[in-house]
Design a protein around this motif. Structure first.
Motif, PDB file in Angstrom:
ATOM      1  N   ARG A   1       1.753 -21.248   4.985  1.00  0.00           N
ATOM      2  CA  ARG A   1       1.963 -19.953   4.355  1.00  0.00           C
ATOM      3  C   ARG A   1       0.745 -19.039   4.517  1.00  0.00           C
ATOM      4  O   ARG A   1       0.853 -17.836   4.475  1.00  0.00           O
ATOM      5  CB  ARG A   1       2.207 -20.167   2.863  1.00  0.00           C
ATOM      6  N   LEU A   2      -0.427 -19.646   4.676  1.00  0.00           N
ATOM      7  CA  LEU A   2      -1.668 -18.872   4.763  1.00  0.00           C
ATOM      8  C   LEU A   2      -2.128 -18.693   6.203  1.00  0.00           C
ATOM      9  O   LEU A   2      -3.116 -18.030   6.480  1.00  0.00           O
ATOM     10  CB  LEU A   2      -2.790 -19.600   4.005  1.00  0.00           C
ATOM     11  N   LEU A   3      -1.397 -19.331   7.123  1.00  0.00           N
ATOM     12  CA  LEU A   3      -1.843 -19.395   8.510  1.00  0.00           C
ATOM     13  C   LEU A   3      -1.022 -18.504   9.424  1.00  0.00           C
ATOM     14  O   LEU A   3       0.187 -18.405   9.269  1.00  0.00           O
ATOM     15  CB  LEU A   3      -1.638 -20.815   9.049  1.00  0.00           C
ATOM     16  N   GLY A   4      -1.685 -17.902  10.403  1.00  0.00           N
ATOM     17  CA  GLY A   4      -0.989 -17.315  11.541  1.00  0.00           C
ATOM     18  C   GLY A   4      -1.402 -18.133  12.743  1.00  0.00           C
ATOM     19  O   GLY A   4      -2.597 -18.355  12.947  1.00  0.00           O
ATOM     20  N   VAL A   5      -0.440 -18.598  13.513  1.00  0.00           N
ATOM     21  CA  VAL A   5      -0.767 -19.477  14.635  1.00  0.00           C
ATOM     22  C   VAL A   5      -0.262 -18.879  15.939  1.00  0.00           C
ATOM     23  O   VAL A   5       0.889 -18.456  16.034  1.00  0.00           O
ATOM     24  CB  VAL A   5      -0.124 -20.870  14.435  1.00  0.00           C
ATOM     25  N   VAL A   6      -1.138 -18.819  16.926  1.00  0.00           N
ATOM     26  CA  VAL A   6      -0.714 -18.412  18.261  1.00  0.00           C
ATOM     27  C   VAL A   6      -0.941 -19.607  19.176  1.00  0.00           C
ATOM     28  O   VAL A   6      -2.081 -19.998  19.428  1.00  0.00           O
ATOM     29  CB  VAL A   6      -1.512 -17.199  18.772  1.00  0.00           C
ATOM     30  N   THR A   7       0.151 -20.218  19.614  1.00  0.00           N
ATOM     31  CA  THR A   7       0.034 -21.398  20.469  1.00  0.00           C
ATOM     32  C   THR A   7      -0.262 -20.970  21.908  1.00  0.00           C
ATOM     33  O   THR A   7      -0.160 -19.795  22.244  1.00  0.00           O
ATOM     34  CB  THR A   7       1.321 -22.228  20.432  1.00  0.00           C
ATOM     35  N   GLN A   8      -0.602 -21.943  22.718  1.00  0.00           N
ATOM     36  CA  GLN A   8      -1.023 -21.631  24.077  1.00  0.00           C
ATOM     37  C   GLN A   8       0.115 -20.994  24.890  1.00  0.00           C
ATOM     38  O   GLN A   8      -0.078 -20.012  25.586  1.00  0.00           O
ATOM     39  CB  GLN A   8      -1.496 -22.918  24.747  1.00  0.00           C
ATOM     40  N   GLN A   9       1.296 -21.624  24.782  1.00  0.00           N
ATOM     41  CA  GLN A   9       2.502 -20.994  25.327  1.00  0.00           C
ATOM     42  C   GLN A   9       2.804 -19.906  24.316  1.00  0.00           C
ATOM     43  O   GLN A   9       2.850 -20.196  23.141  1.00  0.00           O
ATOM     44  CB  GLN A   9       3.651 -21.998  25.213  1.00  0.00           C
ATOM     45  N   ASP A  10       3.076 -18.688  24.676  1.00  0.00           N
ATOM     46  CA  ASP A  10       3.274 -17.640  23.678  1.00  0.00           C
ATOM     47  C   ASP A  10       4.366 -17.999  22.674  1.00  0.00           C
ATOM     48  O   ASP A  10       4.358 -17.519  21.556  1.00  0.00           O
ATOM     49  CB  ASP A  10       3.617 -16.316  24.355  1.00  0.00           C
TER      50      ASP A  10
ATOM     51  N   ALA B   1       2.092 -13.645  14.710  1.00  0.00           N
ATOM     52  CA  ALA B   1       1.269 -14.422  13.779  1.00  0.00           C
ATOM     53  C   ALA B   1       0.740 -13.546  12.647  1.00  0.00           C
ATOM     54  O   ALA B   1       0.465 -14.020  11.556  1.00  0.00           O
ATOM     55  CB  ALA B   1       0.117 -15.080  14.533  1.00  0.00           C
ATOM     56  N   TRP B   2       0.640 -12.230  12.920  1.00  0.00           N
ATOM     57  CA  TRP B   2       0.065 -11.298  11.948  1.00  0.00           C
ATOM     58  C   TRP B   2       1.131 -10.738  10.996  1.00  0.00           C
ATOM     59  O   TRP B   2       0.819 -10.018  10.054  1.00  0.00           O
ATOM     60  CB  TRP B   2      -0.660 -10.179  12.709  1.00  0.00           C
ATOM     61  N   MET B   3       2.391 -11.104  11.231  1.00  0.00           N
ATOM     62  CA  MET B   3       3.502 -10.586  10.419  1.00  0.00           C
ATOM     63  C   MET B   3       3.312 -10.837   8.924  1.00  0.00           C
ATOM     64  O   MET B   3       3.657 -10.012   8.095  1.00  0.00           O
ATOM     65  CB  MET B   3       4.831 -11.217  10.863  1.00  0.00           C
ATOM     66  N   THR B   4       2.776 -11.994   8.575  1.00  0.00           N
ATOM     67  CA  THR B   4       2.681 -12.363   7.160  1.00  0.00           C
ATOM     68  C   THR B   4       1.295 -12.084   6.577  1.00  0.00           C
ATOM     69  O   THR B   4       0.970 -12.584   5.511  1.00  0.00           O
ATOM     70  CB  THR B   4       3.006 -13.853   6.981  1.00  0.00           C
ATOM     71  N   ARG B   5       0.478 -11.303   7.293  1.00  0.00           N
ATOM     72  CA  ARG B   5      -0.903 -11.041   6.848  1.00  0.00           C
ATOM     73  C   ARG B   5      -1.612 -12.335   6.457  1.00  0.00           C
ATOM     74  O   ARG B   5      -2.058 -12.506   5.322  1.00  0.00           O
ATOM     75  CB  ARG B   5      -0.916 -10.118   5.639  1.00  0.00           C
ATOM     76  N   PRO B   6      -1.718 -13.279   7.390  1.00  0.00           N
ATOM     77  CA  PRO B   6      -2.324 -14.569   7.049  1.00  0.00           C
ATOM     78  C   PRO B   6      -3.815 -14.436   6.719  1.00  0.00           C
ATOM     79  O   PRO B   6      -4.472 -13.514   7.181  1.00  0.00           O
ATOM     80  CB  PRO B   6      -2.129 -15.392   8.317  1.00  0.00           C
ATOM     81  N   ARG B   7      -4.289 -15.365   5.918  1.00  0.00           N
ATOM     82  CA  ARG B   7      -5.730 -15.410   5.612  1.00  0.00           C
ATOM     83  C   ARG B   7      -6.518 -15.964   6.774  1.00  0.00           C
ATOM     84  O   ARG B   7      -7.693 -15.669   6.960  1.00  0.00           O
ATOM     85  CB  ARG B   7      -5.959 -16.362   4.425  1.00  0.00           C
ATOM     86  N   ILE B   8      -5.828 -16.884   7.508  1.00  0.00           N
ATOM     87  CA  ILE B   8      -6.502 -17.582   8.604  1.00  0.00           C
ATOM     88  C   ILE B   8      -5.635 -17.437   9.860  1.00  0.00           C
ATOM     89  O   ILE B   8      -4.414 -17.604   9.790  1.00  0.00           O
ATOM     90  CB  ILE B   8      -6.648 -19.080   8.289  1.00  0.00           C
ATOM     91  N   ILE B   9      -6.273 -17.150  10.980  1.00  0.00           N
ATOM     92  CA  ILE B   9      -5.521 -17.105  12.240  1.00  0.00           C
ATOM     93  C   ILE B   9      -6.070 -18.176  13.171  1.00  0.00           C
ATOM     94  O   ILE B   9      -7.293 -18.344  13.305  1.00  0.00           O
ATOM     95  CB  ILE B   9      -5.616 -15.711  12.901  1.00  0.00           C
ATOM     96  N   ILE B  10      -5.150 -18.920  13.780  1.00  0.00           N
ATOM     97  CA  ILE B  10      -5.530 -19.940  14.751  1.00  0.00           C
ATOM     98  C   ILE B  10      -4.988 -19.507  16.104  1.00  0.00           C
ATOM     99  O   ILE B  10      -3.792 -19.273  16.258  1.00  0.00           O
ATOM    100  CB  ILE B  10      -4.953 -21.312  14.326  1.00  0.00           C
ATOM    101  N   LEU B  11      -5.893 -19.359  17.052  1.00  0.00           N
ATOM    102  CA  LEU B  11      -5.527 -18.804  18.349  1.00  0.00           C
ATOM    103  C   LEU B  11      -5.915 -19.777  19.453  1.00  0.00           C
ATOM    104  O   LEU B  11      -7.097 -20.086  19.617  1.00  0.00           O
ATOM    105  CB  LEU B  11      -6.348 -17.544  18.599  1.00  0.00           C
ATOM    106  N   ASP B  12      -4.927 -20.231  20.192  1.00  0.00           N
ATOM    107  CA  ASP B  12      -5.250 -21.138  21.297  1.00  0.00           C
ATOM    108  C   ASP B  12      -5.331 -20.349  22.598  1.00  0.00           C
ATOM    109  O   ASP B  12      -4.326 -19.871  23.104  1.00  0.00           O
ATOM    110  CB  ASP B  12      -4.168 -22.226  21.386  1.00  0.00           C
TER     111      ASP B  12
END
Lengths: 255, 304
Positions: B77-86, B149-160
């Motif tokens: 819920r707090l995370l925005g994740v961008v995986t290596q494959q879009d 990933a930014w849709m939910t205004r996450p506190r933390i973003i993880i970008l691969d």
């Protein structure tokens, strides 16, 4: 044990709603045009030659419930086998799992969508059959319910296949080895009694048979114990296979 | 400042191979930390564990005080994740990729639609809202994945690997967007194998190789500590390459080669035997992160 949230399942189904609305022109051909060819070819074409099936009335009336339920199977498999496999490969499933959603909810959403697709399919092709006078309007509501369960059933089967298939070519086996034989040997086009004695019991346990038998019983307004057993088999098959499908999907996605 | 991400002795094995070998690090609130290393260093595996896409075999991960192992849903819920494959859905439009994801995360349809329009504008994709995903350039697809990933205004973003495979212009646009997010106060953990990306975007960099963190610190501090004397660049004719290699081997210093340019940390070794070769030029230049990596591992960073 993480709780199961229906809201997440609705979120998974929403993706399919949006995708279907977006491609509604193409979707119309799947839901109506293609099955209409099958229905009319069998009912009108073959129906000219095979005038009556003993105990079942005109051939067009006999074959319609079989085609309705067969189409439900293909619809559910199309999205849950091809669709799921493609979206696993494209990483779109992984994306869905980055949302606050569990694999079980994801699997449930896909299976539920199979049921919804089944209902849409039966509304379209059943509606056409009603207009043609081959299917009674009174049988439609409960047939929609049967279509929903058969759709979920093959949605679950499709999830297992997509999760287990290492490649697209392996996945085609689902259609060549399973769906097509089921379509022809589940009592859709001819009564199972005409099969050789040793094949008939096999045809009765084939997973599409109970759905076809139920839909035909509803259309002919003649339900007996065999239909109750079919309903039981259908529900048990689906409920028992779902946890297997969820586990297989998890094994595929979460490594 | 409080730590937003705390990774402690994290272990992940695939069969007999250890992909992540008991690494520990933390990321402060509003900080951007980069995992830098070649393919196979364990960057993606580490990030997948943090994102809940892979179960760890040992150690603990805490995000915003939550245990990633037992509170996966709350963490995500707090995370925005961008995986290596879009991971984009090619059967729905650009905008629908955002609205459907927002709805999946729990936003109402209305809220998701409003948010999607704002996010599309922020990422400069508003003109492509109704296009097919496959009609986008690689850079735009990447930005759309970050936008999602930014849709939910996450506190933390993880970008691969946010900019792998992009042309320099597209990369610059991705960096600009990330810099804006960062300025907005989000905590970022990213992986990269581009030194420049790490130097531009990251407050601190963890240099990884074979599942371990070899060094962790601000880019400049790492350079000062591990390659403080700068680097030596040797240019030569193609015909001389073998001779230069032989001479460097004899001196026993690590180097990397790009075309006919050799690069090595300045460790005060006597390069006389190389400099005296005919047609060879030796220059001194300031060090960058690539030199740190070479120094720490004895090999080149980009090995694929």
């Amino acid at each position: 044990m993480t709780e199961f949230r229906l809201r997440s399942v609705a979120g998974v189904v929403e993706r399919h709603r949006v995708a279907t609305v977006r491609t509604w022109k193409v979707a119309l051909t799947w839901f109506l045009i293609e099955p209409a060819f099958v229905l009319v070819a069998m009912g009108s074409g073959v129906g000219q030659l095979v005038v009556e099936i003993p105990g079942h009335g005109p051939y067009s009336h006999f074959v319609t419930p079989g085609i309705i339920i067969g189409m439900v199977m293909f619809h559910a498999l199309f999205d849950s086998a091809w669709g799921v496999f493609n979206r696993i490969q494209q990483g779109a499933f992984e994306t869905q799992l980055t949302a606050p959603v569990t694999v079980t909810e994801l699997a449930a959403g896909e299976a539920l969508w199979g049921g919804i697709r089944g209902v849409i399919s039966t509304l379209a092709i059943g509606g056409l059959a009603i207009l043609l006078g081959w299917f009674p309007l009174s049988a439609l509501p409960v047939t929609l319910l049967v279509s929903f369960v058969v759709g979920v059933q093959f949605g679950v089967v499709g999830l297992c296949s997509a999760s287990a298939s290492p490649s697209m070519s392996a996945l085609t086996l689902v259609f060549t080895v399973m769906a097509t034989p089921l379509f022809f040997f589940s009592g859709s086009f001819f009564p199972l009694e005409v099969l050789p004695d040793w094949v008939e019991p096999l045809a009765w346990i084939a997973p599409l048979t109970p759905g076809v038998h139920l839909a035909r019983g509803l259309a002919e307004h003649s339900l007996d114990l065999s239909h109750a057993l079919c309903a039981l088999y259908l529900v048990a098959f689906t409920l028992l296979l779902f946890p297997v499908a969820a586990r297989m999907l998890r094994a595929r996605l979460v490594k | 400042m409080a730590s937003e991400i705390v990774v402690d002795k994290l272990v992940k094995r695939f069969g007999h191979a250890t992909a992540v070998d008991a690494i520990s690090f933390s990321v402060d609130q509003r900080e951007t930390v980069g995992l830098l290393g070649p393919n196979g260093a364990g960057k993606t595996t580490t990030m997948r564990i943090l994102a809940g896409l892979s179960p760890a075999d040992g150690g603990t991960v805490q995000l915003a005080g939550l245990d990633a192992r037992t509170q996966g849903r709350e963490v995500r819920r707090l995370l925005g994740v961008v995986t290596q494959q879009d991971g984009l859905d090619v059967e729905i439009s650009v905008r629908e990729n955002l609205t459907v994801y927002g709805y999946l995360c729990g936003l109402s349809r209305q809220a998701s639609a409003t948010r999607a329009d704002a996010v599309l504008t922020f990422f400069g994709l508003e003109g492509r809202a109704n296009d097919e995903v496959d009609a986008l350039s690689g850079g735009m697809k990447r930005r759309l994945a970050i936008a999602r990933a930014w849709m939910t205004r996450p506190r933390i973003i993880i970008l691969d690997e946010p900019s792998t495979g992009l042309d320099p212009h597209s990369r610059a646009r991705v960096w600009e967007n990330l810099a804006e997010l960062k300025a907005g106060g989000v905590t970022v953990l990213m992986s990269t194998h581009y030194m420049e990306e790490a130097a531009v975007l990251c407050d601190r960099v963890a240099i990884m190789d074979r599942g371990r963190i070899l060094a962790l610190g601000p880019p400049r501090a790492l350079i000062a500590e591990h390659a403080g004397r700068g680097a030596i660049e040797i240019r030569c004719d193609e015909a001389q390459r073998d001779a230069v290699r032989a001479a460097l081997t004899a001196i026993a210093v690590p180097w990397r080669e790009m075309g006919a340019v050799f690069s090595l940390p300045d460790e005060g070794a006597d390069l006389g035997p190389v400099a005296t070769l005919a047609g060879v030029q030796v220059h001194h230049r300031p060090a960058h992160l690539e030199d740190v990596f070479l120094r720490l591992t004895g090999k080149e960073l980009v090995d694929d």
